[in-house]
Structures are given as C-alpha cells and as structure tokens.
Design a protein around this motif. Structure first.
Motif, PDB file in Angstrom:
ATOM      1  N   ILE A   1      12.338  13.848  -8.773  1.00 52.23           N
ATOM      2  CA  ILE A   1      13.418  14.152  -9.701  1.00 52.23           C
ATOM      3  C   ILE A   1      14.727  13.824  -8.991  1.00 52.23           C
ATOM      4  O   ILE A   1      15.033  14.410  -7.947  1.00 52.23           O
ATOM      5  CB  ILE A   1      13.382  15.629 -10.141  1.00 52.23           C
ATOM      6  CG1 ILE A   1      12.052  15.914 -10.843  1.00 52.23           C
ATOM      7  CG2 ILE A   1      14.563  15.960 -11.047  1.00 52.23           C
ATOM      8  CD1 ILE A   1      11.810  17.363 -11.155  1.00 52.23           C
ATOM      9  N   ILE A   2      15.467  12.882  -9.553  1.00 51.27           N
ATOM     10  CA  ILE A   2      16.726  12.471  -8.955  1.00 51.27           C
ATOM     11  C   ILE A   2      17.845  12.598  -9.979  1.00 51.27           C
ATOM     12  O   ILE A   2      17.610  12.565 -11.181  1.00 51.27           O
ATOM     13  CB  ILE A   2      16.660  11.022  -8.418  1.00 51.27           C
ATOM     14  CG1 ILE A   2      16.292  10.046  -9.537  1.00 51.27           C
ATOM     15  CG2 ILE A   2      15.668  10.920  -7.267  1.00 51.27           C
ATOM     16  CD1 ILE A   2      16.358   8.593  -9.130  1.00 51.27           C
ATOM     17  N   GLY A   3      19.046  12.773  -9.497  1.00 49.94           N
ATOM     18  CA  GLY A   3      20.200  12.874 -10.383  1.00 49.94           C
ATOM     19  C   GLY A   3      21.423  13.277  -9.602  1.00 49.94           C
ATOM     20  O   GLY A   3      21.355  13.618  -8.417  1.00 49.94           O
ATOM     21  N   ASN A   4      22.556  13.234 -10.264  1.00 48.56           N
ATOM     22  CA  ASN A   4      23.823  13.622  -9.645  1.00 48.56           C
ATOM     23  C   ASN A   4      23.826  15.100  -9.302  1.00 48.56           C
ATOM     24  O   ASN A   4      23.054  15.892  -9.869  1.00 48.56           O
ATOM     25  CB  ASN A   4      24.985  13.317 -10.592  1.00 48.56           C
ATOM     26  CG  ASN A   4      25.166  11.830 -10.808  1.00 48.56           C
ATOM     27  OD1 ASN A   4      24.869  11.031  -9.927  1.00 48.56           O
ATOM     28  ND2 ASN A   4      25.657  11.468 -11.980  1.00 48.56           N
ATOM     29  N   ASN A   5      24.738  15.480  -8.404  1.00 44.89           N
ATOM     30  CA  ASN A   5      24.935  16.893  -8.100  1.00 44.89           C
ATOM     31  C   ASN A   5      25.291  17.634  -9.376  1.00 44.89           C
ATOM     32  O   ASN A   5      26.084  17.146 -10.186  1.00 44.89           O
ATOM     33  CB  ASN A   5      26.048  17.071  -7.072  1.00 44.89           C
ATOM     34  CG  ASN A   5      25.630  16.630  -5.690  1.00 44.89           C
ATOM     35  OD1 ASN A   5      24.452  16.481  -5.401  1.00 44.89           O
ATOM     36  ND2 ASN A   5      26.610  16.417  -4.832  1.00 44.89           N
ATOM     37  N   GLY A   6      24.698  18.784  -9.569  1.00 47.59           N
ATOM     38  CA  GLY A   6      24.993  19.595 -10.745  1.00 47.59           C
ATOM     39  C   GLY A   6      24.276  19.172 -12.007  1.00 47.59           C
ATOM     40  O   GLY A   6      24.526  19.720 -13.072  1.00 47.59           O
TER      41      GLY A   6
END
Length: 149
Positions: free
Chosen positions: A28-33
């Motif tokens: 699971i990857i994504g921007n902070n927050g």
C-alpha cells in the motif's frame, strides 16, 4: 488467512472507503496523510478491537460524523475454505462498542469480548503476534528478523 475486502464508515479520516485485496503480497503506497496507516489499523481494529487503535476509541470516529452515525469496519477474509466477516462498530454519543463474526453468513460470535476471544482462538494469535507477522510498518521491513523465534 486471505484478506478479501474491507469497508470503513466514519473511521478516522474516511467517511466511506471500500477496497478489495488481490491474491498475494499487497503493498500500500500513497502520499503522507492519505490513510495508509489508517487502513492497516482498521484491519487490526476489526479483528482485535481497541487494543489495535493508535488512540482511544473517542478519536476513532470521524471528526465531522454526526453523533447518531456509526463508526464501522467490516473485514472479509477466507480461512481454511470458510468465508469470515468481522464487523466492529462504535455507536452513539457514548461510543458504545459492538462486534460480530459471521462464518459463511451465520453469526458465530457477538459482543466485544466474545468476538475478541473468538478471533484470537481462530487465528491462534493475539494482537501482538498478529501485528508483528501480518505487516511491516513503513521503514520497518526488518521488524520480523529482529524478533526471537
């Protein structure tokens, strides 16, 4: 245990979110927050309750949710050929906790303590064992190698 799907309602930052998990290892990857840690916490919270929460239960419900709205996580998984659904909720102003487990659509445990006990016995692991074997938090991919057998 093979995760199939998760649904979040008024859980932390999510008003509503639903995702299905593909077979195999999932990253699971994504921007902070963006909610990556919240998603992982929701899986553990569905299974183990408030012990798995980063905060007290009063901070689990989405801040802008109305008092009458329910905070809920529904986790579907397969184990030994059976389909499990774990539902965990916080209801009302008092944040009354409730939980249930269904196997193939039939209720097999209801209530916070019975569900917690049932999950621990069924998975044959407590929360600590689950969290250290189920996923590696960000920047902690070596966490499994640091624990004794």
């Amino acid at each position: 245990m093979y995760l199939q799907s998760i649904q979040l309602e008024n859980y932390r930052r999510f008003k509503f979110a639903q995702t299905e998990f593909p077979d195999g290892v999932v990253g699971i990857i994504g921007n902070n927050g963006a909610g990556k840690s919240t998603l992982m916490e929701a899986i553990a919270w569905a299974l183990y309750g408030n012990e798995a929460a980063r905060t007290g239960k009063e901070e689990i419900k989405r801040l802008t949710a109305k008092p009458q709205e329910v905070s809920r996580v529904i986790l579907d998984f397969e184990l030994q050929g059976e389909n499990y659904q774990v539902v965990r909720e916080l209801r009302g102003n008092s944040m009354q906790a409730d939980a249930s487990v269904l196997i193939n659509g039939k209720v097999v445990a209801r209530g916070v303590t019975p569900v917690n006990d049932f999950i621990e016995k069924t998975l044959d692991m407590d929360y600590r064992a689950f969290i250290t074997s189920f996923y590696a938090p960000q920047k902690e991919l070596n966490v499994l190698s640091d624990f004794p057998p």
